[in-house]
Each structure stands twice: as structure tokens, then as C-alpha cells.
Design a protein around this motif. Structure first.
Motif, PDB file in Angstrom:
ATOM      1  N   ASP A 146       0.816  -1.215   0.000  1.00 17.85           N
ATOM      2  CA  ASP A 146       0.000   0.000   0.000  1.00 17.85           C
ATOM      3  C   ASP A 146       0.854   1.272   0.000  1.00 17.85           C
ATOM      4  OD1 ASP A 146      -2.371  -1.499   0.121  1.00 17.85           O
ATOM      5  OD2 ASP A 146      -2.217  -1.679   2.296  1.00 17.85           O
ATOM      6  N   THR A 147       2.151   1.132  -0.133  1.00 15.78           N
ATOM      7  CA  THR A 147       3.047   2.281  -0.055  1.00 15.78           C
ATOM      8  C   THR A 147       3.503   2.706  -1.444  1.00 15.78           C
ATOM      9  OG1 THR A 147       3.863   1.470   2.075  1.00 15.78           O
ATOM     10  CG2 THR A 147       5.152   3.183   0.986  1.00 15.78           C
ATOM     11  N   GLU A 148       3.382   4.008  -1.712  1.00 14.46           N
ATOM     12  CA  GLU A 148       3.802   4.556  -2.997  1.00 14.46           C
ATOM     13  C   GLU A 148       5.099   5.337  -2.833  1.00 14.46           C
ATOM     14  OE1 GLU A 148       0.975   6.341  -5.622  1.00 14.46           O
ATOM     15  OE2 GLU A 148      -0.739   5.477  -4.587  1.00 14.46           O
ATOM     16  N   TYR A 149       5.987   5.205  -3.815  1.00 11.73           N
ATOM     17  CA  TYR A 149       7.264   5.910  -3.803  1.00 11.73           C
ATOM     18  C   TYR A 149       7.346   6.776  -5.064  1.00 11.73           C
ATOM     19  CZ  TYR A 149       8.350   2.337  -0.318  1.00 11.73           C
ATOM     20  OH  TYR A 149       8.318   1.510   0.785  1.00 11.73           O
ATOM     21  N   GLU A 150       7.370   8.092  -4.864  1.00 11.34           N
ATOM     22  CA  GLU A 150       7.474   9.031  -5.988  1.00 11.34           C
ATOM     23  C   GLU A 150       8.895   8.995  -6.544  1.00 11.34           C
ATOM     24  OE1 GLU A 150       5.408  11.312  -7.416  1.00 11.34           O
ATOM     25  OE2 GLU A 150       3.597  11.115  -6.187  1.00 11.34           O
ATOM     26  N   VAL A 151       9.012   8.708  -7.845  1.00 13.69           N
ATOM     27  CA  VAL A 151      10.334   8.653  -8.469  1.00 13.69           C
ATOM     28  C   VAL A 151      10.300   9.330  -9.837  1.00 13.69           C
ATOM     29  CG1 VAL A 151      11.040   6.553  -7.259  1.00 13.69           C
ATOM     30  CG2 VAL A 151       9.886   6.366  -9.458  1.00 13.69           C
ATOM     31  N   ASP A 152      11.473   9.794 -10.252  1.00 10.76           N
ATOM     32  CA  ASP A 152      11.609  10.427 -11.566  1.00 10.76           C
ATOM     33  C   ASP A 152      12.150   9.459 -12.611  1.00 10.76           C
ATOM     34  OD1 ASP A 152      11.050  13.211 -10.607  1.00 10.76           O
ATOM     35  OD2 ASP A 152      12.874  12.821  -9.440  1.00 10.76           O
ATOM     36  N   CYS A 153      12.877   8.461 -12.141  1.00 17.97           N
ATOM     37  CA  CYS A 153      13.556   7.547 -13.057  1.00 17.97           C
ATOM     38  C   CYS A 153      13.534   6.143 -12.473  1.00 17.97           C
ATOM     39  CB  CYS A 153      15.005   8.008 -13.271  1.00 17.97           C
ATOM     40  SG  CYS A 153      16.059   6.857 -14.175  1.00 17.97           S
ATOM     41  N   VAL A 154      13.347   5.144 -13.338  1.00 19.11           N
ATOM     42  CA  VAL A 154      13.389   3.742 -12.924  1.00 19.11           C
ATOM     43  C   VAL A 154      14.450   3.029 -13.754  1.00 19.11           C
ATOM     44  CG1 VAL A 154      12.136   1.574 -12.676  1.00 19.11           C
ATOM     45  CG2 VAL A 154      10.946   3.749 -12.315  1.00 19.11           C
ATOM     46  N   ILE A 155      15.397   2.401 -13.064  1.00 23.45           N
ATOM     47  CA  ILE A 155      16.444   1.633 -13.721  1.00 23.45           C
ATOM     48  C   ILE A 155      16.190   0.155 -13.434  1.00 23.45           C
ATOM     49  CG2 ILE A 155      18.925   1.202 -13.878  1.00 23.45           C
ATOM     50  CD1 ILE A 155      19.343   4.065 -12.788  1.00 23.45           C
ATOM     51  N   PHE A 156      16.023  -0.625 -14.495  1.00 25.83           N
ATOM     52  CA  PHE A 156      15.753  -2.051 -14.348  1.00 25.83           C
ATOM     53  C   PHE A 156      17.067  -2.832 -14.370  1.00 25.83           C
ATOM     54  CE2 PHE A 156      11.795  -0.414 -16.278  1.00 25.83           C
ATOM     55  CZ  PHE A 156      10.894  -0.836 -15.309  1.00 25.83           C
ATOM     56  N   ALA A 157      17.451  -3.347 -13.213  1.00 27.68           N
ATOM     57  CA  ALA A 157      18.629  -4.220 -13.104  1.00 27.68           C
ATOM     58  C   ALA A 157      18.131  -5.649 -12.965  1.00 27.68           C
ATOM     59  CB  ALA A 157      19.486  -3.818 -11.914  1.00 27.68           C
ATOM     60  N   THR A 158      17.339  -6.073 -13.941  1.00 29.13           N
ATOM     61  CA  THR A 158      16.579  -7.320 -13.836  1.00 29.13           C
ATOM     62  C   THR A 158      17.122  -8.438 -14.714  1.00 29.13           C
ATOM     63  OG1 THR A 158      15.004  -6.231 -15.343  1.00 29.13           O
ATOM     64  CG2 THR A 158      14.411  -6.340 -13.030  1.00 29.13           C
ATOM     65  N   GLY A 159      18.306  -8.249 -15.270  1.00 23.33           N
ATOM     66  CA  GLY A 159      18.997  -9.344 -15.923  1.00 23.33           C
ATOM     67  C   GLY A 159      18.498  -9.699 -17.307  1.00 23.33           C
ATOM     68  N   PHE A 160      18.748 -10.959 -17.677  1.00 27.82           N
ATOM     69  CA  PHE A 160      18.534 -11.414 -19.045  1.00 27.82           C
ATOM     70  C   PHE A 160      17.742 -12.717 -19.084  1.00 27.82           C
ATOM     71  CE2 PHE A 160      22.455  -9.088 -18.624  1.00 27.82           C
ATOM     72  CZ  PHE A 160      22.420  -8.192 -19.687  1.00 27.82           C
ATOM     73  N   ASP A 161      17.288 -13.048 -20.296  1.00 31.84           N
ATOM     74  CA  ASP A 161      16.700 -14.364 -20.523  1.00 31.84           C
ATOM     75  C   ASP A 161      17.844 -15.372 -20.531  1.00 31.84           C
ATOM     76  OD1 ASP A 161      14.037 -13.590 -20.742  1.00 31.84           O
ATOM     77  OD2 ASP A 161      14.271 -13.034 -22.837  1.00 31.84           O
ATOM     78  N   VAL A 162      18.134 -15.937 -19.363  1.00 31.96           N
ATOM     79  CA  VAL A 162      19.301 -16.803 -19.200  1.00 31.96           C
ATOM     80  C   VAL A 162      19.023 -18.196 -19.736  1.00 31.96           C
ATOM     81  CG1 VAL A 162      20.886 -17.832 -17.525  1.00 31.96           C
ATOM     82  CG2 VAL A 162      20.066 -15.497 -17.197  1.00 31.96           C
ATOM     83  N   GLY A 163      20.002 -18.728 -20.475  1.00 28.62           N
ATOM     84  CA  GLY A 163      19.913 -20.103 -20.954  1.00 28.62           C
ATOM     85  C   GLY A 163      19.011 -20.291 -22.152  1.00 28.62           C
ATOM     86  N   VAL A 164      18.588 -19.197 -22.788  1.00 27.67           N
ATOM     87  CA  VAL A 164      17.683 -19.304 -23.926  1.00 27.67           C
ATOM     88  C   VAL A 164      18.387 -18.756 -25.162  1.00 27.67           C
ATOM     89  CG1 VAL A 164      15.413 -18.732 -24.839  1.00 27.67           C
ATOM     90  CG2 VAL A 164      15.719 -18.990 -22.378  1.00 27.67           C
ATOM     91  N   SER A 165      19.031 -19.635 -25.922  1.00 24.26           N
ATOM     92  CA  SER A 165      19.662 -19.225 -27.171  1.00 24.26           C
ATOM     93  C   SER A 165      18.611 -19.170 -28.264  1.00 24.26           C
ATOM     94  CB  SER A 165      20.762 -20.207 -27.559  1.00 24.26           C
ATOM     95  OG  SER A 165      20.194 -21.470 -27.879  1.00 24.26           O
ATOM     96  N   GLY A 166      18.979 -18.592 -29.394  1.00 26.95           N
ATOM     97  CA  GLY A 166      18.044 -18.521 -30.507  1.00 26.95           C
ATOM     98  C   GLY A 166      17.626 -19.893 -31.008  1.00 26.95           C
ATOM     99  N   VAL A 167      18.561 -20.844 -30.977  1.00 24.23           N
ATOM    100  CA  VAL A 167      18.254 -22.197 -31.432  1.00 24.23           C
ATOM    101  C   VAL A 167      17.209 -22.839 -30.513  1.00 24.23           C
ATOM    102  CG1 VAL A 167      19.181 -24.523 -31.717  1.00 24.23           C
ATOM    103  CG2 VAL A 167      20.482 -22.556 -32.535  1.00 24.23           C
ATOM    104  N   LEU A 168      17.418 -22.745 -29.205  1.00 22.87           N
ATOM    105  CA  LEU A 168      16.515 -23.406 -28.257  1.00 22.87           C
ATOM    106  C   LEU A 168      15.179 -22.693 -28.131  1.00 22.87           C
ATOM    107  CD1 LEU A 168      19.013 -24.397 -25.425  1.00 22.87           C
ATOM    108  CD2 LEU A 168      17.973 -25.885 -27.130  1.00 22.87           C
ATOM    109  N   SER A 169      15.185 -21.370 -28.297  1.00 23.95           N
ATOM    110  CA  SER A 169      13.932 -20.625 -28.167  1.00 23.95           C
ATOM    111  C   SER A 169      13.074 -20.715 -29.413  1.00 23.95           C
ATOM    112  CB  SER A 169      14.228 -19.151 -27.874  1.00 23.95           C
ATOM    113  OG  SER A 169      14.816 -18.522 -29.013  1.00 23.95           O
ATOM    114  N   GLY A 170      13.678 -21.111 -30.530  1.00 27.08           N
ATOM    115  CA  GLY A 170      12.932 -21.185 -31.778  1.00 27.08           C
ATOM    116  C   GLY A 170      12.958 -19.897 -32.569  1.00 27.08           C
TER     117      GLY A 170
END
Length: 606
Positions: A431-455
Motif C-alpha cells: 500500500d506504499t507509494e514511492y514518488e520517483v523520476d527515473c526507474v532503472i531495471f537491473a533485472t537481468g537477461f533471458d538466461v539459458g535461452v539461445s536462438g536455437v533453443l527458443s525457436g
């Protein structure tokens, strides 16, 4: 810089095993989500701008419809090592191809402030002796690593016929011409005798699937596409553009540990949104000692790389040449990295000993939090309550100190499984809101999913058979690199072979092996190389018979990408004896079986 991380001393009287097990289970339950890995969304569609290249301008070119002998997909270290070894094998016609605007792979994309390697650079950065380079620091900064990738490409003339900003959309085997047709998003329809895929698994950024993320009106970006036009500064810091900004950083994994101290130092206020704290051990980075560097004899890097791999894999060793956070507790990595085990102990005894060491190590790491973080409440939130290898271990001498700043607020989102939602100007947790001007996503990558395996990079072999159909019941390969009905196609990666924390070393071994096969085929005049059904079935049986199922350990871990966000599945596609044993197996195969393997193809090709 502090001392090197030390191995913990085990005092059983100070370790309450049952209490720690209960605490770990409780903390895991707090973070479990029903949607598992589906909680993330791809940086595609309306969020595709998060994945665009901000570093190199896109250059128009005419579609390619020519032929090369070898086409290497991927410009990271795997692709570069393959290209370098093919050059050594005498292959002149090589095309390198990558979606990025230059070589470097993950080091091309990731240029966030504070970025360094977490494996010792003398071990991590490949071909140092061949290129004639010595890293400036024990754990080199990202830009130095990227420039080293560029230096490798220049050394082996890999810029000569590259196609950057190009994504493969299909690979199709042409039976009549005995070559691959490679189609791309640039309308290319090129051909190649050999295709080697090393497209990596740490390049496609992922975003949290937060309700209302598309409604936020402030500035946003992903750490792998850092916006220095907004923040000012560079990878060394100096983010003066944030001086009047309230900044949110979502994610406290390996990237967050490095970037957050620089944001905290410069922003008006920094809100760190944490679902699960990382383990944060001593980093103790330092400049390279020139006297030490001058004392090294030829072959020093391979000796050092092999020593690191031996220790991590549980092999016998006379001396620890590295002596860092990885090599001081190699036993703890057995749970995730297979390798040689102590046969003098029963399975129960080994499990008990490793658990006690694990508890002692985490107690040591949690004590470090108390020593550094002044606010007791913040300190409690920053303590990791899980087994050591449930997440990739972290190292930093500045991250924990950031929470002693008055302009830094730690927001624990564990009870809510992450950020609850976003509005036009706020991030909401519960229920808590935090006023911000900028959001930086340090949320990583699609790990272990190459183009071959993902199709996303479909492969069509003999008779037009899609590779993913051939692998419908699981991968079928010879040593993880080749499959029947897909001639002259080689894959680099961690599939049906062996892995380790220094994956660049693994890629180096693989590149040497694949180039040896191609060189042997070229010398014998063989135009088509592929394993038989019997060869790949025998190897698949070997893999399944040796693989160590660690899903029980993973299912007891706090959710993360290592265990598919708490929904771990048995991994039966890894060579159980480990990377050292696998390298020896490949070497013996090259010495004893490669000639016969190629000879069989002479008969088939005739």
C-alpha cells in the motif's frame, strides 16, 4: 581494499542446523510466486526499445547473397574464440555475424557504471598471451574487457567480412549444394559450408511484468542499455545528471551490486527495490603488479586457467594460484557445478559436511552485513537466508556501504513477490507509494535461452526437419556440438557437455575442439561432417547416465534464475564428472577417434 575472502571455520556448537533450515524455508516461501518465470516480460513489442543498440548507429547495407566457408553466429567470446581457432586452422573465408554493432557480446551491451568481471581477469579474459595484453586490474572493468574482445577480432582479422546489427531468422540445409542457407532480418540469403552458433544467453534483457509499467511517465531504461545521455558520467561513475532526481533501481543481483553504489553517490535520492538480497563477500580488487606480470613465463595463462578449473571442479591440486572468493570454498559449488567428489565419504557424510560449511560461510557473510550497515533494520533486510550456490555469489567493497547514506532507502518487496504496480509517477509496494523520476531495471537477461533453443532462429536439416522437432524428446548430440541430420552445424554452449563458473574457459575448450574437427575434415577433403544416429545415441546415454540431478537442492533454494524461479526441473543434460573430465574426454577422442570419424565421412561423401 580489504582482505581476500577467507574460508569459514566450522564450529558445530555455534551452528543451529534445524533453526537455519527452518529460516531458509520460511524466507523461500515469502518469495515464491505462482507465475514463476512468467513474472518477467521480454524486451520486445511495445517494450522493444529496451533492447535497441544505443552505442553504434545502424548502417544500411545491401542484402548479402554470397558464400563463405565458415559462418560464425555470435560476436562474444565464444564466437571470437571460434573465429580465432578457425584462422589458426587455415580457414580464410570466415564471416562473423552478430545483432550488436561490434564485437564483445555481453560486454558490448553491458556498460553500466561500476561494471567489472567477477572472475579474476587473468583467468577470465582469453588469449591474453596471443594478443600480448595484461589486464590493468585483477578484476578488469567492462570497457577494458570489451576492448580486449575488439583486439582479438583485429588480431585474427575477424572484421574482414562481418555483418553486425544482423539477426539470423533461419538456417536451412541445402541437400543439393551441401551447404547452409542463412536468412536474416536484413533480407540476406547467404550460404556457408560450415555454421557455428555461439549466440550466447546473456544479451536479451528481460523486464519485470509489473502491472502498470507501461503507464509510468518518468524516465526508464535497462542496465544493459545504460542511458548516459540522461545520467551523465560513464562506466567509472560521475552520474551528475541524477543530482536532482529521485531514482529507483529494481534488482539487487550482480549488476545491482556494481551499479547501485554509483547511483547512490550521485542521485538526490535512491530507492533500492529488493526481492532477495545477494551474498556480498569481499572483492578486494587491485591494480596488476607490474613486477608479477614481468615474472610470468610463457604458458602462464593456461596454467592459471587450468588451476582455477581444477579447484572449482574438485580435482586434486598442489597450489591455489588464484586465492579468491571462488577458490576458498570450492566444495560449496558442488551443488550446482558437477565435478569430482570425495569418494572417501558416503553421500550422507558429504551432504552433512557441505551443509555445515555452507551454514558457516553464510553466517560469515551475514556477519559482514552487521559489521558494515549501521541501520539494524536495513541490515536485517540485506542478509541472505539461503544456501551459498542458490544464487551466483556476489562480491563488493562498496555496495553494503551505500545503505549508510541518508539519501538511500532500501525497500524489501519479498512479502509481495516484487513490486506491486507502477503508476504515472510512482512505484507501489503493498500500500506504499514511492514518488520517483527515473526507474532503472537491473533485472537481468533471458538466461539459458539461445536462438536455437527458443525457436527464434529455426534450424531445418536434411529433409527440412526442424531441429526442435528432432529434439522433441530432449537434445541428441555428439558431445553437445553436432546432431545427426544437421551436417556441418556446430553449437557452442552448455548443452550435453560440462559447465563451470568461468564459462569463457569452457568456450575456449569447445572452440579448439570444433576447429580441430573442421581442420581434420578439410585436410581429408571431406565436405560433409555429421554424427551417426548411433554416435549421438551413445553420447546421449552417456550424458543421462552420468548427469547429477540437483533439482532437490534447487527446489529448496529461494527463487531465482538458477532454479527457474522456484520451479526447478531435473537437468539431465550435463556431463556429471565435470569440465576437467570432459576436456580430457574430448582430448582423448581427438587423439584416438577423430581420424576414424573423418575417415567414415570420406566414404559417405564419396
Amino acid at each position: 581494499m580489504g582482505q581476500v575472502p577467507s574460508a569459514p571455520q566450522i564450529n558445530e556448537s555455534e551452528i543451529d542446523v534445524e533453526a537455519l533450515r527452518a529460516k531458509y524455508a520460511q524466507e523461500r516461501r515469502r518469495r515464491l510466486r505462482e507465475d514463476g518465470a512468467a513474472q518477467y516480460r521480454k524486451a520486445a513489442g511495445e517494450f522493444g526499445y529496451y533492447a535497441k543498440d544505443p552505442y553504434t548507429p545502424f548502417a544500411a547495407r545491401a542484402p548479402l547473397a554470397d558464400r563463405v566457408e565458415a559462418l560464425v553466429i555470435g560476436g562474444g567470446f565464444g564466437g571470437l574464440l571460434t573465429g580465432a581457432n578457425l584462422r589458426k586452422a587455415g580457414v580464410e573465408s570466415i564471416r562473423m555475424l552478430d545483432e550488436a554493432g561490434d564485437f564483445g557480446g555481453t560486454w558490448y551491451w553491458n556498460r553500466y557504471p561500476g561494471i567489472h568481471c567477477d572472475i579474476e581477469s587473468y583467468v577470465y579474459m582469453p588469449l591474453l598471451e596471443e594478443v600480448g595484453y595484461m589486464p590493468t586490474r585483477r578484476y578488469a572493468p567492462g570497457e577494458e574487457i570489451r576492448q580486449h574482445a575488439v583486439a582479438i577480432a583485429k588480431k585474427f582479422d575477424l572484421y574482414a567480412d562481418t555483418a553486425f546489427h544482423t539477426r539470423v531468422t533461419s538456417l536451412t540445409w541445402d541437400e543439393e549444394c551441401s551447404e547452409w542457407i542463412i536468412e536474416t532480418d536484413r533480407n540476406d540469403k547467404m550460404r556457408a559450408k560450415f555454421v557455428i552458433t555461439s549466440s550466447g544467453t546473456l544479451t536479451q534483457p528481460k523486464l519485470p511484468g509489473i502491472e502498470g509499467i507501461e503507464n509510468f511517465k518518468g524516465h526508464t531504461f535497462h542496465t544493459s542499455r545504460w542511458d548516459y545521455d540522461y545520467t551523465a558520467g560513464d562506466a567509472n561513475g560521475g552520474l551528475t545528471g541524477l543530482g536532482d532526481k529521485r531514482v529507483a533501481v529494481i534488482g539487487t543481483g550482480a549488476t545491482g551490486l556494481q551499479a547501485i553504489p554509483h547511483v547512490a553517490e550521485n542521485a538526490k535520492h535512491t530507492f533500492v527495490f529488493q526481492r532477495t538480497p545477494s551474498t556480498v563477500d569481499i572483492r578486494a580488487n587491485r591494480d596488476t603488479d607490474p613486477h608479477w606480470a614481468a615474472s610470468l613465463e610463457p604458458g602462464w595463462q593456461k596454467k592459471r586457467q587450468d588451476n582455477f578449473l581444477d579447484i572449482i571442479s574438485g580435482e586434486d591440486f598442489d597450489e591455489d594460484l588464484i586465492q579468491d572468493g571462488w577458490t576458498t570454498v570450492p566444495q560449496l559449488q558442488r551443488a550446482m557445478i558437477t565435478g569430482k567428489i570425495d569418494e572417501s565419504l558416503s553421500a550422507e557424510e558429504r551432504e552433512r559436511a557441505e551443509e555445515l560449511l555452507d551454514f558457516a560461510k553464510l553466517n560469515q557473510i551475514r556477519s559482514r552485513v552487521d559489521e558494515i550497515v549501521e541501520d539494524p533494520q536495513a541490515a536485517e533486510k540485506l542478509k541472505p537466508w539461503y544456501r551459498y550456490m542458490c544464487k551466483r555469489p556476489g562480491f563488493s567493497d562498496t555496495y553494503l556501504q551505500s545503505f549508510n547514506r541518508k539519501n538511500v532507502t532500501l525497500v524489501d518487496t519479498a512479502e509481495y513477490g516484487g513490486v506491486t504496480r507502477m503508476t504515472e509517477s510512482t512505484i507501489v509496494v503493498g500500500d506504499t507509494e514511492y514518488e520517483v523520476d527515473c526507474v532503472i531495471f537491473a533485472t537481468g537477461f533471458d538466461v539459458g535461452v539461445s536462438g536455437v533453443l527458443s525457436g527464434t532462429m529455426p534450424v531445418y536439416g536434411r529433409g527440412g526437419l526442424p531441429l526442435l522437432h528432432a529434439w522433441a524428446q530432449g537434445p541428441k548430440t555428439l558431445h553437445g556440438f553436432q546432431s545427426h541430420r544437421y551436417p556441418n552445424l556446430f553449437h557452442l554452449g552448455a548443452l550435453q557437455n560440462a559447465n563451470s563458473v568461468n564459462f569463457v574457459h569452457i568456450l575456449q575448450e569447445q572452440a579448439e575442439h570444433l576447429s580441430a574437427i573442421i581442420q581434420a575434415g578439410r585436410s581429408a577433403g571431406v565436405s560433409i561432417i555429421e554424427p551417426s544416429v548411433e554416435e549421438q545415441e551413445e553420447w546421449t546415454r552417456t550424458i543421462h547416465g552420468s548427469a547429477i540431478d540437483n533439482s532437490k537442492f534447487q527446489l529448496e533454494c529461494t527463487p531465482g534464475y538458477y532454479n527457474n524461479e522456484g520451479k526447478a526441473r531435473p537437468n539431465l543434460n550435463s556431463f556429471g564428472p565435470g569440465p576437467v573430465a570432459f576436456a580430457k574426454l574430448l582430448k582423448q577422442w581427438r587423439e584416438n577417434e577423430l581420424e576414424a570419424y573423418i575417415a567414415r565421412h570420406i566414404e559417405v561423401n564419396a
